[in-house]
Enzyme design. Structure first.
Site, PDB file in Angstrom:
ATOM      1  N   ASP A 106     -26.811  -1.033  25.683  1.00 24.96           N
ATOM      2  CA  ASP A 106     -26.861  -2.046  26.750  1.00 24.96           C
ATOM      3  C   ASP A 106     -28.098  -2.917  26.529  1.00 24.96           C
ATOM      4  O   ASP A 106     -29.113  -2.741  27.210  1.00 24.96           O
ATOM      5  CB  ASP A 106     -26.948  -1.348  28.111  1.00 24.96           C
ATOM      6  CG  ASP A 106     -25.752  -0.451  28.365  1.00 24.96           C
ATOM      7  OD1 ASP A 106     -24.678  -0.971  28.696  1.00 24.96           O
ATOM      8  OD2 ASP A 106     -25.894   0.782  28.185  1.00 24.96           O
ATOM      9  N   GLU A 156     -24.085  13.754  25.267  1.00 26.74           N
ATOM     10  CA  GLU A 156     -25.406  13.447  25.822  1.00 26.74           C
ATOM     11  C   GLU A 156     -25.815  14.526  26.808  1.00 26.74           C
ATOM     12  O   GLU A 156     -26.949  14.580  27.260  1.00 26.74           O
ATOM     13  CB  GLU A 156     -25.402  12.105  26.550  1.00 26.74           C
ATOM     14  CG  GLU A 156     -25.327  10.910  25.644  1.00 26.74           C
ATOM     15  CD  GLU A 156     -25.566   9.630  26.423  1.00 26.74           C
ATOM     16  OE1 GLU A 156     -26.654   9.070  26.308  1.00 26.74           O
ATOM     17  OE2 GLU A 156     -24.653   9.216  27.174  1.00 26.74           O
TER      18      GLU A 156
HETATM   19  N1  ADE Z   1     -21.952   2.681  30.637  1.00 25.33           N
HETATM   20  C1  ADE Z   1     -22.762   1.822  30.011  1.00 25.33           C
HETATM   21  N2  ADE Z   1     -23.623   2.460  29.222  1.00 25.33           N
HETATM   22  C2  ADE Z   1     -23.348   3.776  29.345  1.00 25.33           C
HETATM   23  C3  ADE Z   1     -23.874   4.958  28.789  1.00 25.33           C
HETATM   24  N3  ADE Z   1     -24.883   4.924  27.931  1.00 25.33           N
HETATM   25  N4  ADE Z   1     -23.357   6.135  29.132  1.00 25.33           N
HETATM   26  C4  ADE Z   1     -22.359   6.187  30.004  1.00 25.33           C
HETATM   27  N5  ADE Z   1     -21.805   5.109  30.563  1.00 25.33           N
HETATM   28  C5  ADE Z   1     -22.295   3.912  30.241  1.00 25.33           C
HETATM   29 ZN    ZN Z   2     -22.518   3.367  25.971  1.00 22.14          ZN
END
Ligand code: ADE
Ligand code: ZN
Length: 338
Positions: free
Chosen positions: A279, A200
């Site tokens: 999430d 990312e």
């Molecule tokens: N913890 C929860 N979601 C996350 C994400 N997208 N990237 C890094 N840590 C996380």
């Molecule tokens: Zn994640």
């Protein structure tokens, strides 16, 4: 066939990138905060769930977790998470939990694990979906803590065999991924599968995940396309990318909008991708929303979405016989769709 939310919700889905703590319903965060006497920094949960960047998101994540104290609290979030997954058509999910955000507040590992597994068991009994868990170490806190977490959670009773994997999450930039290699190797010796949040911030962490940490899956990973040789290697090795396109825009801000996401380029490079929510409660979007979005935003066709959905059965970490059965079920349902 038009890909609508109603159609997608009714189809079986497999979610391989879903953080338990990121599935806590806003109403539950509020109720647990009141019950446990925790002050939330806002009155309106919608304000809490808006992010400036990954670091800010992780702060909010910790705020959500600060409301979780007793085994009953963990039972509640796991139970509700299973019900919410089933309600959106998930038939199997492999969910992360992040020990650090709980242990650092003094919550014993056994309270976390016993509460989660009891909640899963009750939710599964009522919905019939499949659930496995992946323990995510917090990458930037380094190998000593990750080893402690591995020792703790592989020594707790797990009669249902929920714990199947190790992963790493949290801040990506500037992390020494290779330092975690001994912990990941030890996790593999203890029978855990390996995955890692990467790609990312740069392609380099994807290289570390697959070449150094021995991961079979990469969580996110959109920037792998910046290194064509690495992408070719990942395709050859059958590495699975658990993409979360909206999260890459809303949390990590890799792209200004989903339209720019590298998903089509990843498919062109022959990579095995899955589509996930990350999430869902904290983003206000679950896997069904995400499936609709990737089609509406022109990243994939309905046929490609079908293949991605069915292909998630090959990417999951169930025993072979269960995988084959799941694949059959997915193929039957999705080929009736398109
Ligand atoms: N913890 C929860 N979601 C996350 C994400 N997208 N990237 C890094 N840590 C996380
Ligand atoms: Zn994640």
């Amino acid at each position: 066939m038009t890909v609508t939310l109603e159609v997608v919700r009714a189809l079986p889905k497999i979610e391989l990138h879903r953080h338990l703590e990121g599935t806590v319903r806003p109403g539950t965060v509020h109720a647990l905060a009141v019950a446990n006497g925790i002050d939330l920094p806002v009155d309106d949960m919608r304000t809490l769930y808006t992010y400036r960047d990954l670091r800010h998101f992780l702060d909010v994540y910790e705020t959500v977790c600060s409301t979780l104290v007793s085994p009953a609290d963990f039972h509640r979030i796991a139970y509700e998470s299973v019900h919410d997954a089933a309600a959106t058509g998930i038939v199997h999910t492999e969910m992360f939990f992040t020990p650090h955000v709980h242990l650092s507040r003094g919550v014993p590992a056994a309270h976390v694990w016993d509460g989660i597994t009891a909640g899963l068991r009750d939710g599964i009994a009522e919905t019939g979906i499949g659930v496995r868990m992946i323990m995510d170490c917090t990458k930037f806190l380094g190998p000593a803590l990750a080893q402690i977490e591995l020792d703790l959670f592989t020594s707790l009773p797990d009669p249902d065999g929920f714990l199947v994997g190790i992963g790493g999450d949290g801040i990506e930039a500037g992390v020494d991924d290779a330092a975690l290699a001994p912990v990941f190797a030890e996790a593999a010796r203890r029978g855990l599968r390996r995955t890692y949040h990467a790609g990312e911030f740069s392609a380099r962490s994807v290289a570390d995940a697959i070449r150094v940490l021995g991961c079979e899956r990469v969580d996110h990973g959109p920037l792998v396309v910046e290194d064509p040789a690495l992408a070719a290697e990942a395709a050859d090795r059958g590495i699975v990318f658990t993409l979360c396109p909206s999260s890459d825009v809303l949390i990590s801000q890799v792209y200004p909008s989903v339209r720019e996401h590298s998903l089509p380029r990843m498919l062109e490079a022959g990579l095995h991708v899955t589509v996930n929510s990350d999430d869902p409660a904290m983003l206000g979007r679950d896997i069904s929303d995400e499936y609709v979005t990737v089609v509406e935003q022109g990243l994939v066709t309905a046929e490609q979405l079908r293949d991605i959905a069915v292909g998630a059965a090959d990417a999951c970490w169930l025993p072979d016989a269960d995988k084959t059965a799941l694949r059959g079920r997915m193929t039957a349902a999705w080929s009736a769709f398109c």
